[in-house]
Design an enzyme around this catalytic site. Structure first.
Site, PDB file in Angstrom:
ATOM      1  N   THR A 147      -1.462  13.913   4.431  1.00 51.99           N
ATOM      2  CA  THR A 147      -0.433  14.522   3.587  1.00 51.99           C
ATOM      3  C   THR A 147      -1.116  15.431   2.569  1.00 51.99           C
ATOM      4  OG1 THR A 147      -0.446  12.825   1.853  1.00 51.99           O
ATOM      5  CG2 THR A 147       0.913  12.401   3.809  1.00 51.99           C
ATOM      6  N   ASP A 190      12.330  12.616 -12.143  1.00 49.28           N
ATOM      7  CA  ASP A 190      10.947  12.799 -12.585  1.00 49.28           C
ATOM      8  C   ASP A 190      10.558  11.522 -13.304  1.00 49.28           C
ATOM      9  OD1 ASP A 190       8.526  13.415 -13.748  1.00 49.28           O
ATOM     10  OD2 ASP A 190       9.198  15.301 -14.650  1.00 49.28           O
ATOM     11  N   TYR A 195      -7.436   7.128  -9.495  1.00 50.92           N
ATOM     12  CA  TYR A 195      -6.403   6.841  -8.500  1.00 50.92           C
ATOM     13  C   TYR A 195      -6.527   5.409  -8.004  1.00 50.92           C
ATOM     14  CZ  TYR A 195      -3.785   7.052  -4.107  1.00 50.92           C
ATOM     15  OH  TYR A 195      -2.904   6.805  -3.081  1.00 50.92           O
ATOM     16  N   LYS A 245      -3.793   2.285  -8.638  1.00 54.36           N
ATOM     17  CA  LYS A 245      -3.112   1.601  -7.538  1.00 54.36           C
ATOM     18  C   LYS A 245      -3.425   0.103  -7.534  1.00 54.36           C
ATOM     19  CE  LYS A 245      -0.800   4.944  -5.547  1.00 54.36           C
ATOM     20  NZ  LYS A 245       0.661   4.926  -5.420  1.00 54.36           N
ATOM     21  N   SER A 257      -2.165   1.716  -2.028  1.00 52.65           N
ATOM     22  CA  SER A 257      -3.197   2.425  -1.268  1.00 52.65           C
ATOM     23  C   SER A 257      -4.222   1.438  -0.717  1.00 52.65           C
ATOM     24  CB  SER A 257      -3.907   3.430  -2.192  1.00 52.65           C
ATOM     25  OG  SER A 257      -5.086   3.924  -1.605  1.00 52.65           O
ATOM     26  N   LEU A 262       4.729  11.293   2.572  1.00 50.02           N
ATOM     27  CA  LEU A 262       5.190  10.003   3.066  1.00 50.02           C
ATOM     28  C   LEU A 262       6.660   9.775   2.757  1.00 50.02           C
ATOM     29  CD1 LEU A 262       4.696   7.167   4.276  1.00 50.02           C
ATOM     30  CD2 LEU A 262       3.998   6.431   1.981  1.00 50.02           C
ATOM     31  N   ASN A 310       7.926   5.561  -4.268  1.00 48.40           N
ATOM     32  CA  ASN A 310       6.947   6.346  -3.521  1.00 48.40           C
ATOM     33  C   ASN A 310       6.271   7.420  -4.375  1.00 48.40           C
ATOM     34  OD1 ASN A 310       5.777   7.629  -0.950  1.00 48.40           O
ATOM     35  ND2 ASN A 310       7.045   9.284  -1.770  1.00 48.40           N
TER      36      ASN A 310
END
Length: 273
Positions: free
Chosen positions: A224, A68, A189, A193, A150, A16, A95
């Site tokens: 992706t 990083d 995950y 988010k 997300s 993305l 991102n």
């Protein structure tokens, strides 16, 4: 060019992030100085070279930068470089992120490592980067702060059976199937988010008097390499082309979603909490 809008996109050498760079290069509304961030400067440099070759007519500039978000020294070094070379930052697109649940399923991470890494990358590292770069954003005449979240993060839609990734019924008994998108699914995950969404709201509160516009962007399920590393498999599951999500990000950057500031925005409106 001094009149360029200076945009930093983390994790921009692929997925993305890279599609967002391409989308901004095709803009007819603004010219940009795009800071294409990557953990590997070599990969970021290669990506920057490729997009400049793909869009030779663009008046915007693409500059690779090393960042990083798990490394405080990397963040501090980036701040120094941006302060010296640009003096300000107009748009920060957070991102960089990761989906590590599958690495527990495959045995590459322990459960604790998987959970800790999910939060360290998606929440902690993102917060620290934003905190350290904030003085540069505050020097902008139109500062914009974006966090990529997300569709799996929404609490209101977490039991919606129409959203396959949000609703994975399991068989009775224990242990459950630990496969990604089934059984144990992607809880680390998703939770990270959801935490990112609340973190965004904290930045809205903190920056209320500073004129910084803040959003989360929910780009949709995209084909992706995130998580599974298999865009084609995700495409078969209904994932959209990454350019669709990049278009949502560009809309926010260019002011087309200003009425939705402080919200989680997606292509078809506002994502419920």
């Amino acid at each position: 060019m001094a009149t360029d809008t200076i945009v930093l996109i983390t994790g921009a050498n692929t997925g993305l992030g890279l599609e967002t760079v391409k989308s901004l290069l095709q803009s007819s509304k603004k010219t940009y100085t795009i800071l294409l961030g990557g953990r590997s400067l070599e990969k970021a440099t290669a990506a920057a070279k490729q997009v400049k070759a793909d869009f030779p007519q663009s008046q915007s500039v693409v500059t690779p930068v090393q960042i990083d978000i798990e490394d405080d020294q990397s963040i501090k070094t980036l701040f120094g470089n941006l302060e010296k070379n640009h003096g300000r930052l107009d748009v920060l697109v957070n991102n960089a992120g990761g989906q590590f649940d599958h690495q527990f399923s495959s045995g590459d991470l322990t459960m604790r490592q998987m959970w800790n890494k999910s939060w360290d990358v998606n929440v902690t590292g993102t917060y620290i980067l934003t905190y350290i770069l904030m003085p540069l954003l505050l020097k902008s005449s139109d500062p914009r702060l974006l966090f990529i979240t997300s569709g799996t993060s929404t609490l209101a839609e977490s039991t919606n059976p129409a959203v396959r990734i949000n609703h994975s019924p399991t068989e009775k008994g224990w242990p459950k199937d630990g496969g990604v998108f089934a059984g144990l699914g992607i809880p680390a995950y998703r939770a990270s988010k959801t935490g990112l969404n609340m973190m965004m709201r904290e930045w809205v509160r903190l920056l209320k008097e500073d004129g910084v516009k803040v959003w989360c962007v929910s780009p949709g399920m995209l084909a992706t390499g995130l998580g599974l590393g298999n865009p084609e498999l995700l495409r078969q599951m209904g994932a959209l082309d990454p350019s669709v999500g990049a278009g949502v990000v560009r809309d926010v950057v260019e002011g087309r979603r200003d009425e939705d500031v402080g919200s989680v925005v997606r292509k078809d409106g506002i994502q419920p909490w």
